[in-house]
Scaffold this active site. Structure first.
Site, PDB file in Angstrom:
ATOM      1  N   HIS A   1      10.583 -33.684 -16.773  1.00 47.28           N
ATOM      2  CA  HIS A   1       9.189 -34.496 -16.881  1.00 47.28           C
ATOM      3  C   HIS A   1       8.349 -33.500 -17.176  1.00 47.28           C
ATOM      4  O   HIS A   1       7.384 -33.506 -18.062  1.00 47.28           O
ATOM      5  CB  HIS A   1       8.955 -35.173 -15.745  1.00 47.28           C
TER       6      HIS A   1
ATOM      7  N   HIS B   1      15.292 -32.295 -12.168  1.00 46.84           N
ATOM      8  CA  HIS B   1      15.258 -33.499 -12.899  1.00 46.84           C
ATOM      9  C   HIS B   1      13.789 -33.656 -13.193  1.00 46.84           C
ATOM     10  O   HIS B   1      13.343 -33.796 -14.428  1.00 46.84           O
ATOM     11  CB  HIS B   1      15.624 -34.430 -11.915  1.00 46.84           C
ATOM     12  N   GLU B   2      12.860 -33.173 -12.290  1.00 49.07           N
ATOM     13  CA  GLU B   2      11.521 -33.269 -12.091  1.00 49.07           C
ATOM     14  C   GLU B   2      10.751 -32.184 -13.401  1.00 49.07           C
ATOM     15  O   GLU B   2       9.930 -32.473 -13.824  1.00 49.07           O
ATOM     16  CB  GLU B   2      10.538 -33.082 -11.078  1.00 49.07           C
TER      17      GLU B   2
END
Length: 1001
Positions: free
Chosen positions: A165, A161-162
């Protein structure tokens, strides 16, 4: 052979500028044949030594690699990961030299928490959609505490998920009251279903509509329904068991078991279909494109790059390399060619080098000196600096006056030789190259580039004028170094900053860093006296140094007087007042801890010539127990593609420890080529224009006032003169909710001392301690423009107004038929000045606008549609605009919705892009929370009333006793509570089986 092996070992983690790394910070990440290599994880020196932490990091990447492979549909995985441990940890044979890997430029850091996001991992993102972030930040306890995976899911999934980003510039798709507070909402009205839907992606999540009561610490079902909406404070509470969705990874910081993919635009797969209507940060900043659409435009996958490949589980396990920080080794490589004799360049270089050796170099560092002109010579071998005698020996080795050609390549080879003395591996050593001209002597930079990069050294470069060789930037990029530009004009501070930056590359804790309060330069006329001042804040005060250098004459050419905050006078009679006419420096070492407050100083030019005075005021932290205020800066790129309409963006981050500082006063001074005066612009942390996230301690601004080809140097000045700045120390409720059903969301544990908040609890506004009055000056680095647009002349209107990406609905009124829209005003040129005109468009729905984004296909608002606001008079950039719009209400309807977008025009007619689209809803009836615990009016009781109450109480008591007796001998069934319903296991089970929660809110 041993030396060659060391070079080959470090070559795999060279820090370079990859084609996706837009910031001036270097990155070692490479993506070739579907594999990521050069990923750097760095552990902060405040983290205690812990073998379990290393194991958890490795396990996380092993798990993440497999998940990433699945999430990208067999297109990507992690192949090589380097873990950098601090030098405070016990050395081990497996710990290799770090090469040019540093904590500051790591992709993932393990460090004390940032209270704005704790306890969760988060990714620092300076730039917008599709742009690479700065780093992923984990707190060590988050990685090592088994509670983490119980409440937030597998660490590998969190990392992916990170990574979305960090690498691809994706943003969160869930309602985020911390990271996106002005645009936070849990529900929206969907015109296609004509119902209120929970914000989610993809569509078919099971959820409950709940509200958290902090007084009772319970949940109840929200008042309202999908047709008319819900009461304020209602949250869309995702349940843990899901069987109808496979995306989206960006919908939460964790991923439930069925979640496998990033959402896409394939309408044939509803379980993975992107919700373009949901008002979340990703849709707002990425023009409602799905995660997968953004990925397909990224350099990693654009044009079909890195198509799917079949790999085994064994193939997906990354290789890990352990490295450890070591003491800083620096070679100062000085240009002594003939051109350095012009404009006092040589004198300034020598004075700043002398100041560096005397005041900036940290004990325990290794320093060497090399000069180059037509040939290169070693002035001083690598010296271990531990005493004043060591510093004095280095000072005596500084070069004689300049002469000859410019052979940069030879100087680089000689510097590597010095870093390799006594069998040392040069890997990780720093070369600070100072030069003013085009190279004209063999070997050239291109001839030695391979040798330099393979050696693993870091090359910081300082271009001493616009005439300096443009290959300096490439040299810094290829070695993971910084590129600086010194304009040689009044006010420039870059020369001193370039030196100071070398001492920050090692494993230096914040409490030991030397910080520049002021670095500037003055031009003083004959016999002129000028006054300056600087504020010493309470976090600093040890080893405070005032340094003043002059350029003309070998005798004492200036006089300096200092006044302390308590009024004491410091002059040449002061014990710490030192004069060195050989290097043209006056240095004043303040004894003990410098007093906090305003310090004033006066400098007088004593000779009959105008001359330049360089001023540097620096200090160490006052105590190891108090974190100093740190300012760091980045630029959008070391090369700015102005010819294709790219602006230069300046970023500054302010923190104390890892706590961000908000509401500070931040200015950037941009030095420009072709003889033009510098430009001052204020950087803002307002979530508009160049700034992505409001109140995160990162201040940003576009620069558009280009004057032609050449170097653009940036100086950042920060202060808290108005006393408004705040250092955030509160722990707002986390932006992502833990994985727990509402009937279990009580007595949640802490991770690393940070309490897991109840899901759906409303976050508080960021609070903290008032920052002290302070000031800091830092270099923002430099960027070069190699080409301008065809026909460009300075002052031409090249840039349109900035895109408005924070349009939101502030409110609406059914009775008045009005909608209130707010947004941050753009500038005439991106985020500078004021636009000339707004065009506001009303559409039937966001979907209708997305299918046809031609304004003429919808209603372009005219002045009669606007109750309050003037589309012909936009406010200055950064000002909040508020417009009240009149809208029609169809007869017989009790709910009506419209979509709005807008754009701005400048005085040349250049339009911005369209803003984010927002949906405004007018409701005839708005559900309200039930009234609980009403307070009755005081009643005067008569005697007969009191008697009746007593008798009645006795009867109730008797019945109660009988009831207890009855329940003790038989099974008592509980009936379901009436509204407001308190959430228990039965209610949750009912929700799982109720289609109401499968498809809509």
């Amino acid at each position: 052979m041993k030396h060659s092996s060391a070079i080959l070992a470090v070559a795999v983690i060279l820090l370079v500028h990859s084609n996706v790394d837009a910031l001036t910070r270097p990155s070692s990440i490479q993506f070739v044949n579907n594999s990521y290599t050069g990923v750097v994880v760095a552990i902060n020196n405040q983290v205690a030594e812990d073998e379990n932490l290393i194991k958890q990091i490795k396990d996380m990447f092993i798990e993440a690699s497999k998940y990433l492979y699945e999430a990208t549909r067999k297109r990507a995985y992690f192949k090589e990961v380097t873990i950098l441990v601090p030098k405070t940890w016990t050395p081990k044979l497996e710990y290799e030299l770090p090469g040019n890997v540093t904590f500051d430029y790591a992709d993932v850091i393990v460090a004390p928490p940032n209270p704005r996001w704790a306890p969760l991992a988060y990714t620092k993102q300076y730039q917008g959609c599709g742009k690479q972030g700065v780093h992923i930040h984990f707190m060590d306890a988050f990685l090592t505490d088994p509670i983490t995976e119980q409440y937030y899911g597998p660490l590998g999934r969190i990392l992916v998920h990170e990574w979305g980003h960090l690498r691809w510039g994706l943003f969160d798709e869930y309602p985020d009251p911390v990271g996106d507070p002005d645009n936070y909402q849990e529900f929206y009205y969907a015109p296609d279903t004509q119902q209120f839907e929970g914000v989610r992606c993809s569509y078919d999540y099971k959820a409950m509509n709940l509200i958290f009561d902090p007084k009772k610490f319970t949940y109840r079902e929200c008042v309202g329904n999908p047709n008319i909406g819900y009461e304020d404070g209602c949250v869309y509470y995702i349940l843990t068991k899901q069987d109808s969705v496979t995306s989206s990874i960006m919908y939460s910081a964790y991923s439930l078991d069925p979640i496998k993919y990033f959402c896409d635009d394939d309408g044939q797969d509803n379980s993975n279909f992107h919700n373009r209507d949901a008002p979340n940060k990703h849709n707002r900043l990425c023009d409602s494109r799905s995660n997968w659409e953004v990925l397909q435009e990224h350099e990693d996958f654009k044009g079909g790059r890195n198509p799917p490949i079949d790999l085994t589980e064994e193939d997906l396990v990354p290789n890990f390399k352990m490295v450890q920080h070591r003491d800083v080794s620096v070679v100062v490589l000085m240009d002594t060619s003939g051109s350095m004799g012009s404009d006092n360049r040589f004198n300034k270089m020598i004075s700043s080098t002398a100041n560096y050796i005397s005041s900036i170099v940290i004990d325990g560092s290794y320093i060497g000196l090399v000069e180059f002109s037509s040939a290169a010579y070693v002035l001083s071998d690598l010296t271990f600096v531990t005493s004043d005698d060591d510093r004095q020996a280095l000072l005596q080795s500084l070069p004689d006056p300049p002469g000859g050609g410019t052979g940069i390549g030879g100087g680089l080879l000689r510097a590597i030789e010095v870093l390799s003395q006594n069998g040392r591996d040069p890997s990780g050593g720093i070369i600070l190259l100072l030069t003013d001209g085009q190279e004209n002597g063999y070997p050239f930079i291109d001839d030695v580039m391979g040798t330099v990069t393979e050696s693993g050294v870091i090359v910081d470069t300082l271009a001493f004028t616009q005439a300096a060789d443009s290959k300096l930037f490439t040299l810094s990029e290829n070695t993971g170094g910084n590129a600086f530009y010194y304009s040689n004009i009044n006010g420039s501070n870059t020369l001193y900053e370039a030196f100071a930056a070398t001492m920050e590359r090692g494993d230096v804790i914040d409490a030991e860093k030397r910080l520049e309060l002021m670095v500037t330069s003055w031009r003083l006329g004959i016999n002129e006296t000028r006054k300056g001042s600087v504020y010493m804040d309470s976090t600093l005060g040890n080893n405070t140094m005032f340094s003043f250098s002059w350029t003309d004459g070998n005798s004492l050419a200036i006089d300096v007087t200092i006044r302390t905050p308590n009024g004491s006078r410091i002059d040449s009679s002061y014990e710490g007042y030192g004069v060195d006419t050989s290097f043209r420096i006056i240095s004043v070492q303040i004894k003990g801890t410098a007093q906090a407050g305003a310090w004033e100083f006066w400098v007088t030019n004593k000779i009959f010539l105008s001359q330049d005075i360089a001023i540097s005021i620096s200090s160490n932290p006052a105590s190891a127990d108090v974190d100093p205020i740190i300012v760091t800066s980045e630029l959008s790129g070391s090369i700015t593609d102005f010819a294709n309409g790219e602006p230069l963006t300046a970023f500054a981050e302010i923190r104390q420890g890892f706590s961000p500082m908000i509401y500070a006063n931040v200015w950037a001074t941009i030095e420009r080529p072709a003889g033009y005066d510098p430009i001052d612009i204020q950087l803002l942390d307002n979530g508009a224009g160049a700034d992505v996230t409001k109140n995160d301690g990162v201040y940003s601004r576009f620069f558009t006032d280009f004057t032609g080809v050449g170097y653009y140097g940036i100086k950042i000045s920060v202060d808290n003169d108005m006393g408004n700045a705040i250092i955030i120390d509160s722990i707002p409720f986390s932006k992502a909710r833990p994985i727990v059903d509402p009937d279990q969301a009580f007595n949640l544990p802490a991770i690393g001392g940070v309490q897991i908040p109840p899901p759906g609890a409303q976050p508080s506004e960021p609070t903290g301690q008032p920052a002290p009055i302070f000031s800091r000056d830092v270099s923002g680095g430099s960027s070069r423009v190699d080409e301008t647009p065809v026909g460009f002349l300075p002052g031409a209107d090249v840039f349109p107004p900035g895109d408005i990406l924070d349009l939101r609905v502030k409110g609406s009124s059914w009775e008045s038929g009005i909608v209130t829209l707010v947004w941050t005003a753009p500038g005439d040129d991106l985020d500078n000045g004021a636009a000339s005109l707004y065009e506001i468009v009303r559409a039937e729905s966001i979907f209708a606008w997305q299918n046809d984004s031609s304004p003429e296909s919808h209603r372009i608002l005219n002045p009669t549609d606007i109750h309050n606001g003037n589309i012909s008079a936009p406010l200055d950039f950064g000002t909040l605009e508020e417009y009240t719009i009149l809208v029609p209400k169809p007869e017989g309807a009790n709910v009506v919705s419209y979509a709005f977008v807008l754009r701005a025009f400048d005085d040349a007619g250049n339009p911005s892009g369209f803003s984010n689209a927002v949906q405004a809803v007018l409701r005839e009836t708005i559900p309200v929370a039930p009234v609980t615990d009403p307070t009755p009016e005081a009643i005067q009781l008569e005697d007969w009333m009191i008697a009746l109450i007593v008798v009645g109480g006795c009867v109730v008591l008797a019945l109660f006793i009988l009831g207890v007796y009855a329940c003790s001998s038989c099974f008592c069934k509980k009936e379901k509570a009436v509204a407001p319903i308190m959430v228990n296991e039965a209610v949750v089970n009912e929700a799982y089986q109720n289609e109401l929660y499968d498809n809509h809110a």
